[in-house]
Design a protein around this motif. Structure first.
Motif, PDB file in Angstrom:
ATOM      1  N   SER A 156     -91.977  31.802 -96.264  1.00  0.00           N
ATOM      2  CA  SER A 156     -92.795  32.180 -97.403  1.00  0.00           C
ATOM      3  C   SER A 156     -94.135  31.460 -97.308  1.00  0.00           C
ATOM      4  N   GLY A 157     -94.946  31.587 -98.381  1.00  0.00           N
ATOM      5  CA  GLY A 157     -96.319  31.113 -98.293  1.00  0.00           C
ATOM      6  C   GLY A 157     -96.678  29.918 -99.131  1.00  0.00           C
ATOM      7  N   LEU A 158     -95.679  29.198 -99.690  1.00  0.00           N
ATOM      8  CA  LEU A 158     -95.883  27.962-100.450  1.00  0.00           C
ATOM      9  C   LEU A 158     -96.609  28.202-101.773  1.00  0.00           C
ATOM     10  N   ALA A 159     -96.774  29.444-102.185  1.00  0.00           N
ATOM     11  CA  ALA A 159     -97.453  29.719-103.447  1.00  0.00           C
ATOM     12  C   ALA A 159     -96.548  29.385-104.628  1.00  0.00           C
ATOM     13  N   ARG A 160     -97.128  29.431-105.812  1.00  0.00           N
ATOM     14  CA  ARG A 160     -96.325  29.234-107.019  1.00  0.00           C
ATOM     15  C   ARG A 160     -95.333  30.384-107.167  1.00  0.00           C
ATOM     16  N   GLY A 161     -94.405  30.237-108.095  1.00  0.00           N
ATOM     17  CA  GLY A 161     -93.521  31.332-108.445  1.00  0.00           C
ATOM     18  C   GLY A 161     -92.454  31.634-107.413  1.00  0.00           C
ATOM     19  N   ILE A 162     -92.452  32.871-106.917  1.00  0.00           N
ATOM     20  CA  ILE A 162     -91.403  33.340-106.005  1.00  0.00           C
ATOM     21  C   ILE A 162     -91.353  32.505-104.731  1.00  0.00           C
ATOM     22  N   ASP A 163     -92.512  32.217-104.138  1.00  0.00           N
ATOM     23  CA  ASP A 163     -92.538  31.434-102.899  1.00  0.00           C
ATOM     24  C   ASP A 163     -91.882  30.065-103.105  1.00  0.00           C
ATOM     25  N   THR A 164     -92.265  29.397-104.175  1.00  0.00           N
ATOM     26  CA  THR A 164     -91.720  28.069-104.453  1.00  0.00           C
ATOM     27  C   THR A 164     -90.205  28.123-104.618  1.00  0.00           C
ATOM     28  N   ALA A 165     -89.718  29.108-105.366  1.00  0.00           N
ATOM     29  CA  ALA A 165     -88.276  29.241-105.578  1.00  0.00           C
ATOM     30  C   ALA A 165     -87.548  29.480-104.257  1.00  0.00           C
ATOM     31  N   ALA A 166     -88.121  30.305-103.385  1.00  0.00           N
ATOM     32  CA  ALA A 166     -87.487  30.607-102.107  1.00  0.00           C
ATOM     33  C   ALA A 166     -87.437  29.382-101.206  1.00  0.00           C
ATOM     34  N   HIS A 167     -88.532  28.630-101.157  1.00  0.00           N
ATOM     35  CA  HIS A 167     -88.547  27.419-100.327  1.00  0.00           C
ATOM     36  C   HIS A 167     -87.526  26.394-100.826  1.00  0.00           C
ATOM     37  N   ARG A 168     -87.511  26.154-102.132  1.00  0.00           N
ATOM     38  CA  ARG A 168     -86.599  25.137-102.674  1.00  0.00           C
ATOM     39  C   ARG A 168     -85.136  25.509-102.430  1.00  0.00           C
ATOM     40  N   ALA A 169     -84.817  26.780-102.541  1.00  0.00           N
ATOM     41  CA  ALA A 169     -83.430  27.208-102.389  1.00  0.00           C
ATOM     42  C   ALA A 169     -82.953  27.154-100.940  1.00  0.00           C
ATOM     43  N   SER A 170     -83.895  27.051 -99.997  1.00  0.00           N
ATOM     44  CA  SER A 170     -83.513  27.043 -98.577  1.00  0.00           C
ATOM     45  C   SER A 170     -83.876  25.734 -97.885  1.00  0.00           C
ATOM     46  N   LEU A 171     -84.076  24.680 -98.666  1.00  0.00           N
ATOM     47  CA  LEU A 171     -84.421  23.385 -98.086  1.00  0.00           C
ATOM     48  C   LEU A 171     -83.333  22.870 -97.139  1.00  0.00           C
ATOM     49  N   GLU A 172     -82.090  23.153 -97.445  1.00  0.00           N
ATOM     50  CA  GLU A 172     -80.999  22.625 -96.628  1.00  0.00           C
ATOM     51  C   GLU A 172     -80.683  23.517 -95.428  1.00  0.00           C
ATOM     52  N   THR A 173     -80.960  24.807 -95.529  1.00  0.00           N
ATOM     53  CA  THR A 173     -80.588  25.734 -94.447  1.00  0.00           C
ATOM     54  C   THR A 173     -81.726  26.018 -93.475  1.00  0.00           C
ATOM     55  N   GLY A 174     -82.964  25.804 -93.892  1.00  0.00           N
ATOM     56  CA  GLY A 174     -84.106  26.024 -93.002  1.00  0.00           C
ATOM     57  C   GLY A 174     -85.158  26.906 -93.635  1.00  0.00           C
ATOM     58  N   THR A 175     -86.342  26.364 -93.859  1.00  0.00           N
ATOM     59  CA  THR A 175     -87.412  27.119 -94.500  1.00  0.00           C
ATOM     60  C   THR A 175     -88.734  26.851 -93.806  1.00  0.00           C
ATOM     61  N   ILE A 176     -89.603  27.848 -93.781  1.00  0.00           N
ATOM     62  CA  ILE A 176     -90.898  27.748 -93.107  1.00  0.00           C
ATOM     63  C   ILE A 176     -92.001  28.132 -94.084  1.00  0.00           C
ATOM     64  N   ALA A 177     -93.017  27.297 -94.189  1.00  0.00           N
ATOM     65  CA  ALA A 177     -94.180  27.589 -95.021  1.00  0.00           C
ATOM     66  C   ALA A 177     -95.358  27.948 -94.124  1.00  0.00           C
ATOM     67  N   ALA A 178     -95.882  29.147 -94.292  1.00  0.00           N
ATOM     68  CA  ALA A 178     -97.090  29.560 -93.586  1.00  0.00           C
ATOM     69  C   ALA A 178     -98.281  29.238 -94.477  1.00  0.00           C
ATOM     70  N   LEU A 179     -99.260  28.523 -93.928  1.00  0.00           N
ATOM     71  CA  LEU A 179    -100.401  28.057 -94.725  1.00  0.00           C
ATOM     72  C   LEU A 179    -101.662  28.835 -94.396  1.00  0.00           C
ATOM     73  N   ALA A 180    -102.505  29.021 -95.426  1.00  0.00           N
ATOM     74  CA  ALA A 180    -103.765  29.738 -95.236  1.00  0.00           C
ATOM     75  C   ALA A 180    -104.865  28.829 -94.724  1.00  0.00           C
ATOM     76  N   GLY A 181    -104.746  27.521 -94.987  1.00  0.00           N
ATOM     77  CA  GLY A 181    -105.712  26.551 -94.494  1.00  0.00           C
ATOM     78  C   GLY A 181    -105.097  25.686 -93.418  1.00  0.00           C
ATOM     79  N   GLY A 182    -105.763  24.596 -93.078  1.00  0.00           N
ATOM     80  CA  GLY A 182    -105.196  23.667 -92.114  1.00  0.00           C
ATOM     81  C   GLY A 182    -103.931  23.025 -92.662  1.00  0.00           C
ATOM     82  N   LEU A 183    -103.119  22.476 -91.775  1.00  0.00           N
ATOM     83  CA  LEU A 183    -101.879  21.842 -92.223  1.00  0.00           C
ATOM     84  C   LEU A 183    -102.132  20.704 -93.197  1.00  0.00           C
ATOM     85  N   ASP A 184    -103.296  20.105 -93.118  1.00  0.00           N
ATOM     86  CA  ASP A 184    -103.627  18.996 -94.013  1.00  0.00           C
ATOM     87  C   ASP A 184    -104.321  19.460 -95.287  1.00  0.00           C
ATOM     88  N   GLN A 185    -104.386  20.788 -95.490  1.00  0.00           N
ATOM     89  CA  GLN A 185    -105.035  21.343 -96.676  1.00  0.00           C
ATOM     90  C   GLN A 185    -104.103  22.342 -97.363  1.00  0.00           C
TER      91      GLN A 185
END
Length: 383
Positions: A156-185
Motif C-alpha cells: 500500500s501507499g502509507l496514506a491515511r485511512g485504508i492504507d494505514t489500516a492495511a499496513h497495520r493489519a499485516s505488520l506480522e505477515t509482511g507489508t510493503i510501503a511504496a513512497l512518493a518521495g525519498g525514503l527519508d521523506q
C-alpha cells in the motif's frame, strides 16, 4: 488456502561500480526507466552509456548542456542511504520485487529499507480512501490480515485511512510501503511511527525517488505505479470518483493484474469510484476468500524470468556507427506530436531498427521525445 512461502530468488548482483554508474544515469536529466533500459541495451554497460550521453544529447539537438549526475553526487547518496539503513537494488538483482520487474519501464534502481525477504512474497495491493469510514478501515484490516496469513505480502501507499489500516493489519505477515518521495521523506508525517514499525520488523519501504526528495502531487501517480507493479492484484476499498486509488486500479489493469473492488452504498461519495470499477468489470469483493480464490491460479506463476536490463560482464562496444544526418532528419520528420509506434517509424523510413532506436534515444536524451505506454513515441510540444 495458503500459497507457498517466499519465492526463490535469482539474478545477478551489481558490482559497486555498476551500482554507482546506474545511480548516476537514473539521476541525470531526461532519463527515466525506459530511456535507462535503451541506454544499457544499446551500449552494453552503464559506464559506456555515461561516456556517450553528452554526444547523444548534442546529436539529438538539445537546447542546453545535459546535466549528468557526478560521481561525487552518486557516492553521497549511496553513503546517505547506508547511514539511513537503506540500500539500492537493481532490476536484475535477487532482492528486486519479482512482479515489479515484469512491468513496462520498471524502475531500474530502487531504494529499499527493511526486511527484503518480504519483496519476494507474491503481493496484493490494498488501497482506498484517506477519509475512510470505520467500516471501510475494518474491512481493509480484515482483507490485509487474512490475505497476509495466506502467504501474500500486502502493498500500500502509507496514506491515511485504508492504507494505514492495511499496513497495520499485516505488520506480522509482511507489508510493503511504496513512497512518493525519498525514503527519508515519508508522507504523511503522522505515519512515521508506523513506517518505523514496518522497517524494523516484517516490513519494507520502497521508493524510486532520490533521498531528500519531498513528495509533490505529481509524484503520487509514480507511487501508485509501484503498488500496481508489485502486486498480483489490487483491492480497492472506498474510492471516490477522482481518487488516486483509481489510478492504481487502472495501472494494475494495464499491467495485466487483477482488480478487486468492494461495493459500497450509492449514497456514499467515497464509494462512487469503487462502484464504477465494478461496472467496468472489477471482481466483486465481499471478503478475503474472493481475493484468494481469484489469485490462486496465478500466485504460483514464475515471476523470475530474466529482466531486459542486465549488464554483461565485459563491456563490448561492437555496434553500428551513428546514422547519417540525412537518416536522422528522415526519422525526425516521421515524428510529430501524435504518438506512433516505433515499428511504424521503422517501416515508414525504411531504416534499420538499430538506426531508428539510436535516433530516438538521442532525441530522448535531448529532451525532445516523449515515451508513451505500449511503446509509442512522439515529439515534445516545444519541438
Amino acid at each position: 488456502m495458503r500459497v507457498a512461502g517466499s519465492a526463490r530468488r535469482n539474478g545477478i548482483a551489481l558490482t559497486d561500480r555498476q551500482r554507482l554508474a546506474w545511480l548516476r544515469i537514473i539521476r541525470s536529466d531526461n532519463i527515466g526507466p525506459a530511456t535507462f533500459r535503451e541506454l544499457i541495451n544499446h551500449f552494453g554497460s552503464a559506464d559506456a552509456a555515461l561516456e556517450a550521453l553528452p554526444d547523444l544529447s548534442r546529436r539529438g539537438g538539445a537546447a542546453r548542456t545535459l546535466k549528468i549526475a557526478s560521481i561525487a553526487e552518486a557516492e553521497r547518496e549511496i553513503e546517505y542511504a547506508h547511514k539511513f539503513g537503506a540500500r539500492f537494488v537493481g532490476i536484475g538483482e535477487p532482492d528486486y520485487p519479482p512482479a515489479l520487474r515484469q512491468i513496462d519501464a520498471a524502475p531500474p534502481l530502487i531504494a529499499v529499507k527493511g526486511d527484503l525477504s518480504v519483496a519476494s512474497l507474491p503481493a496484493v495491493g490494498v488501497v482506498g480512501a484517506r477519509n475512510a469510514s470505520i467500516s471501510g478501515t475494518k474491512f481493509a484490516a480484515m482483507i490485509a490480515r487474512d490475505v497476509g496469513r495466506a502467504g501474500y505480502g500486502i502493498v500500500s501507499g502509507l496514506a491515511r485511512g485504508i492504507d494505514t489500516a492495511a499496513h497495520r493489519a499485516s505488520l506480522e505477515t509482511g507489508t510493503i510501503a511504496a513512497l512518493a518521495g525519498g525514503l527519508d521523506q515519508p508522507y504523511p508525517p503522522e505515519n512515521l511511527g508506523l513506517l518505523d514499525e514496518m522497517t524494523s520488523g516484517r516490513g519494507l519501504a520502497i521508493s524510486e525517488m532520490p533521498f531528500g526528495w519531498e513528495p509533490r502531487a505529481r509524484d503520487f501517480p509514480r507511487r501508485n505505479r509501484l503498488i500496481a507493479g508489485m502486486a498480483l492484484g489490487v483491492v480497492v476499498i472506498e474510492a471516490a470518483a477522482r481518487s488516486g486509488s483509481l489510478i492504481t486500479a487502472r495501472l494494475a489493469g494495464e499491467f495485466g493484474r487483477l482488480v478487486f473492488a468492494v461495493p459500497g452504498s450509492p449514497l456514499d461519495p467515497r464509494c462512487e469510484g469503487t462502484n464504477r470499477l465494478l461496472k467496468e468489470g472489477a471482481t466483486v469483493t465481499t471478503g478475503p476468500q474472493d481475493v484468494l480464490e481469484a489469485l490462486a491460479p496465478i500466485s504460483q506463476l514464475d515471476l523470475f524470468s530474466s529482466p531486459d536490463v542486465e549488464e554483461p560482464h565485459s563491456d563490448g562496444r561492437a555496434m553500428a556507427p551513428p546514422p547519417s544526418d540525412d537518416d536522422r532528419s528522415r526519422i525526425v520528420e516521421a515524428l510529430g506530436p501524435t504518438p506512433v509506434e516505433v515499428d511504424d517509424v521503422i517501416r515508414h523510413t525504411g531504416l534499420s531498427p538499430s538506426a531508428v532506436y539510436l535516433v530516438l534515444l538521442e532525441l530522448d536524451i535531448a529532451g525532445r521525445l516523449e515515451r508513451h505506454p505500449g511503446g509509442f513515441v512522439s515529439l515534445t510540444s516545444f519541438n
